[in-house]
Design a protein around this motif. Structure first.
Motif, PDB file in Angstrom:
ATOM      1  N   ARG A 181      -0.892  -7.735   5.526  1.00  0.00           N
ATOM      2  CA  ARG A 181      -1.237  -8.311   4.220  1.00  0.00           C
ATOM      3  C   ARG A 181      -2.508  -7.680   3.658  1.00  0.00           C
ATOM      4  O   ARG A 181      -2.594  -7.385   2.461  1.00  0.00           O
ATOM      5  CB  ARG A 181      -1.408  -9.820   4.335  1.00  0.00           C
ATOM      6  CG  ARG A 181      -0.108 -10.594   4.486  1.00  0.00           C
ATOM      7  CD  ARG A 181      -0.307 -12.073   4.206  1.00  0.00           C
ATOM      8  NE  ARG A 181      -1.283 -12.679   5.098  1.00  0.00           N
ATOM      9  CZ  ARG A 181      -0.962 -13.219   6.280  1.00  0.00           C
ATOM     10  NH1 ARG A 181       0.295 -13.213   6.686  1.00  0.00           N
ATOM     11  NH2 ARG A 181      -1.900 -13.775   7.038  1.00  0.00           N
ATOM     12  N   ARG A 182      -3.484  -7.469   4.517  1.00  0.00           N
ATOM     13  CA  ARG A 182      -4.738  -6.879   4.049  1.00  0.00           C
ATOM     14  C   ARG A 182      -4.549  -5.423   3.642  1.00  0.00           C
ATOM     15  O   ARG A 182      -5.155  -4.963   2.671  1.00  0.00           O
ATOM     16  CB  ARG A 182      -5.817  -7.014   5.129  1.00  0.00           C
ATOM     17  CG  ARG A 182      -6.221  -8.469   5.337  1.00  0.00           C
ATOM     18  CD  ARG A 182      -7.266  -8.633   6.427  1.00  0.00           C
ATOM     19  NE  ARG A 182      -7.573 -10.054   6.630  1.00  0.00           N
ATOM     20  CZ  ARG A 182      -8.365 -10.519   7.580  1.00  0.00           C
ATOM     21  NH1 ARG A 182      -8.945  -9.668   8.437  1.00  0.00           N
ATOM     22  NH2 ARG A 182      -8.591 -11.811   7.699  1.00  0.00           N
ATOM     23  N   PHE A 183      -3.714  -4.694   4.366  1.00  0.00           N
ATOM     24  CA  PHE A 183      -3.418  -3.320   3.961  1.00  0.00           C
ATOM     25  C   PHE A 183      -2.708  -3.291   2.606  1.00  0.00           C
ATOM     26  O   PHE A 183      -2.981  -2.432   1.765  1.00  0.00           O
ATOM     27  CB  PHE A 183      -2.543  -2.637   5.004  1.00  0.00           C
ATOM     28  CG  PHE A 183      -3.292  -2.164   6.223  1.00  0.00           C
ATOM     29  CD1 PHE A 183      -4.667  -1.974   6.201  1.00  0.00           C
ATOM     30  CD2 PHE A 183      -2.614  -1.896   7.405  1.00  0.00           C
ATOM     31  CE1 PHE A 183      -5.354  -1.532   7.320  1.00  0.00           C
ATOM     32  CE2 PHE A 183      -3.292  -1.451   8.527  1.00  0.00           C
ATOM     33  CZ  PHE A 183      -4.657  -1.269   8.490  1.00  0.00           C
ATOM     34  N   GLU A 184      -1.796  -4.227   2.402  1.00  0.00           N
ATOM     35  CA  GLU A 184      -1.071  -4.280   1.127  1.00  0.00           C
ATOM     36  C   GLU A 184      -2.036  -4.546  -0.021  1.00  0.00           C
ATOM     37  O   GLU A 184      -1.919  -3.947  -1.103  1.00  0.00           O
ATOM     38  CB  GLU A 184       0.001  -5.371   1.193  1.00  0.00           C
ATOM     39  CG  GLU A 184       0.812  -5.537  -0.090  1.00  0.00           C
ATOM     40  CD  GLU A 184       1.607  -4.302  -0.459  1.00  0.00           C
ATOM     41  OE1 GLU A 184       1.894  -4.124  -1.672  1.00  0.00           O
ATOM     42  OE2 GLU A 184       1.933  -3.506   0.442  1.00  0.00           O
ATOM     43  N   ARG A 185      -2.990  -5.414   0.218  1.00  0.00           N
ATOM     44  CA  ARG A 185      -3.975  -5.695  -0.836  1.00  0.00           C
ATOM     45  C   ARG A 185      -4.824  -4.459  -1.131  1.00  0.00           C
ATOM     46  O   ARG A 185      -5.111  -4.152  -2.287  1.00  0.00           O
ATOM     47  CB  ARG A 185      -4.874  -6.854  -0.413  1.00  0.00           C
ATOM     48  CG  ARG A 185      -5.792  -7.329  -1.542  1.00  0.00           C
ATOM     49  CD  ARG A 185      -6.623  -8.520  -1.125  1.00  0.00           C
ATOM     50  NE  ARG A 185      -7.429  -8.999  -2.234  1.00  0.00           N
ATOM     51  CZ  ARG A 185      -8.385  -9.906  -2.127  1.00  0.00           C
ATOM     52  NH1 ARG A 185      -8.635 -10.449  -0.949  1.00  0.00           N
ATOM     53  NH2 ARG A 185      -9.071 -10.288  -3.180  1.00  0.00           N
ATOM     54  N   ARG A 186      -5.202  -3.731  -0.085  1.00  0.00           N
ATOM     55  CA  ARG A 186      -5.962  -2.498  -0.295  1.00  0.00           C
ATOM     56  C   ARG A 186      -5.140  -1.481  -1.088  1.00  0.00           C
ATOM     57  O   ARG A 186      -5.677  -0.753  -1.922  1.00  0.00           O
ATOM     58  CB  ARG A 186      -6.356  -1.892   1.056  1.00  0.00           C
ATOM     59  CG  ARG A 186      -7.404  -2.681   1.809  1.00  0.00           C
ATOM     60  CD  ARG A 186      -7.769  -1.994   3.123  1.00  0.00           C
ATOM     61  NE  ARG A 186      -8.779  -2.762   3.856  1.00  0.00           N
ATOM     62  CZ  ARG A 186      -9.339  -2.365   4.990  1.00  0.00           C
ATOM     63  NH1 ARG A 186      -8.972  -1.207   5.524  1.00  0.00           N
ATOM     64  NH2 ARG A 186     -10.250  -3.108   5.587  1.00  0.00           N
TER      65      ARG A 186
END
Length: 291
Positions: A181-186
């Motif tokens: 999820r954090r990679f997707e936000r980045r």
């Protein structure tokens, strides 16, 4: 006469305006949450200033290692820890790839060059443990270099502590789903895209490799004189608060508040030996590590 229906252009503009309004509301809500969280951290940031003054008065040296997977929240925790600190007496060190000259040196040499003087705190945003994780997983070091590191680092750290340096080793742990999820936000947020590196792009596919290396690192290098502390960081706010508690508990500084509870949340902070035991039990059940 009944009014004519709005044109397609007006309807599309209305829908776009509503999307922008909802996005603004989400941003406002996120900002409100951040402000509330920052207010919760202020008493602990005051304590960190007391700790810093004590180290300065006593001429003590302190090193805090921030390790863990990509997107585990290390950088955000460092920023909150140092937000109000006296800049003259702390440094954040995040070393890049070694040069050819550095590769020919003793492995620890470029890290030792960054060590604190008396009265100073140095926070390593990744440290010599690069060799135990990233370098080994991606083949940036040989197997012999890797094994030599694991064999040598306990003695290196024991000597460091014996000579009076306060050493705190933090490993930030997230689930595979949270990291994704954090990679997707980045990937989708222009303000965060700079955080996404080529190594990050492979982190999910190499998840099991990193987990195996994590286990071996903890098993071989969590010692009595320099134990690992695991920070469960799916919840960034709780991770930051409990990181501060762990750092504060590492030194018996003067004027410690009697009104604050310095006990870390056991759901967030896990001693390295307990994490090893949990990983071993998981391996016995499933035949593999997952965390």
């Amino acid at each position: 006469m009944a009014p004519s229906p709005p044109s397609a252009d007006i309807a599309a503009a209305y829908e776009e305006a509503m999307r922008e309004l909802m996005a603004l509301r989400r941003e406002r809500a996120a900002l409100d949450r951040k402000l509330r969280s920052d207010r919760r951290l202020r008493p602990w940031q005051v304590e960190l200033l007391k700790l810093q003054r004590y180290l300065e008065d006593e001429g003590l040296r302190m090193i805090v290692l921030f390790e863990g997977r990509d997107a585990a929240g290390k950088g955000g925790a460092i920023r909150r820890v140092t937000r109000y600190m006296n800049e003259k007496h702390y440094r954040v060190v995040a070393l890049g790839r070694p040069s050819e000259e550095q590769r020919s040196q003793w492995y620890f040499q470029r890290y030792v060059a960054q060590f604190p003087a008396g009265g100073e705190i140095v926070l390593f945003d990744r440290s010599w443990y690069n060799r135990a994780m990233v370098e080994r997983v991606f083949g940036f070091c040989s197997r012999k270099e890797y094994q030599d590191f694991l064999q040598g680092v306990p003695g290196f750290e024991k000597d460091l502590v014996r000579q009076g340096t306060v050493l705190v080793k933090l490993y930030f742990s997230v689930t595979k789903q949270t990291q994704a999820r954090r990679f997707e936000r980045r990937l989708t947020d222009p303000l965060r895209q700079w955080k996404l590196s080529e190594i990050d792009m492979q982190a999910q596919s190499r998840w099991d490799d990193f987990t195996d290396r994590k286990y071996e690192m903890l098993l071989r290098t969590s010692t009595r004189s320099a134990p690992w502390v695991i920070i469960r960081s799916n919840d960034k706010q709780q991770a930051r608060l409990n990181t501060m508690k762990v750092i504060l508990n590492a030194v018996d500084y003067k004027e410690r508040s009697t009104e604050l509870d310095f006990t870390p949340d056991p759901q967030i902070v896990v001693p390295g030996q307990e994490e090893i035991a949990m990983m071993q039990a998981e391996f016995r059940r499933n035949g593999r590590f997952t965390g």
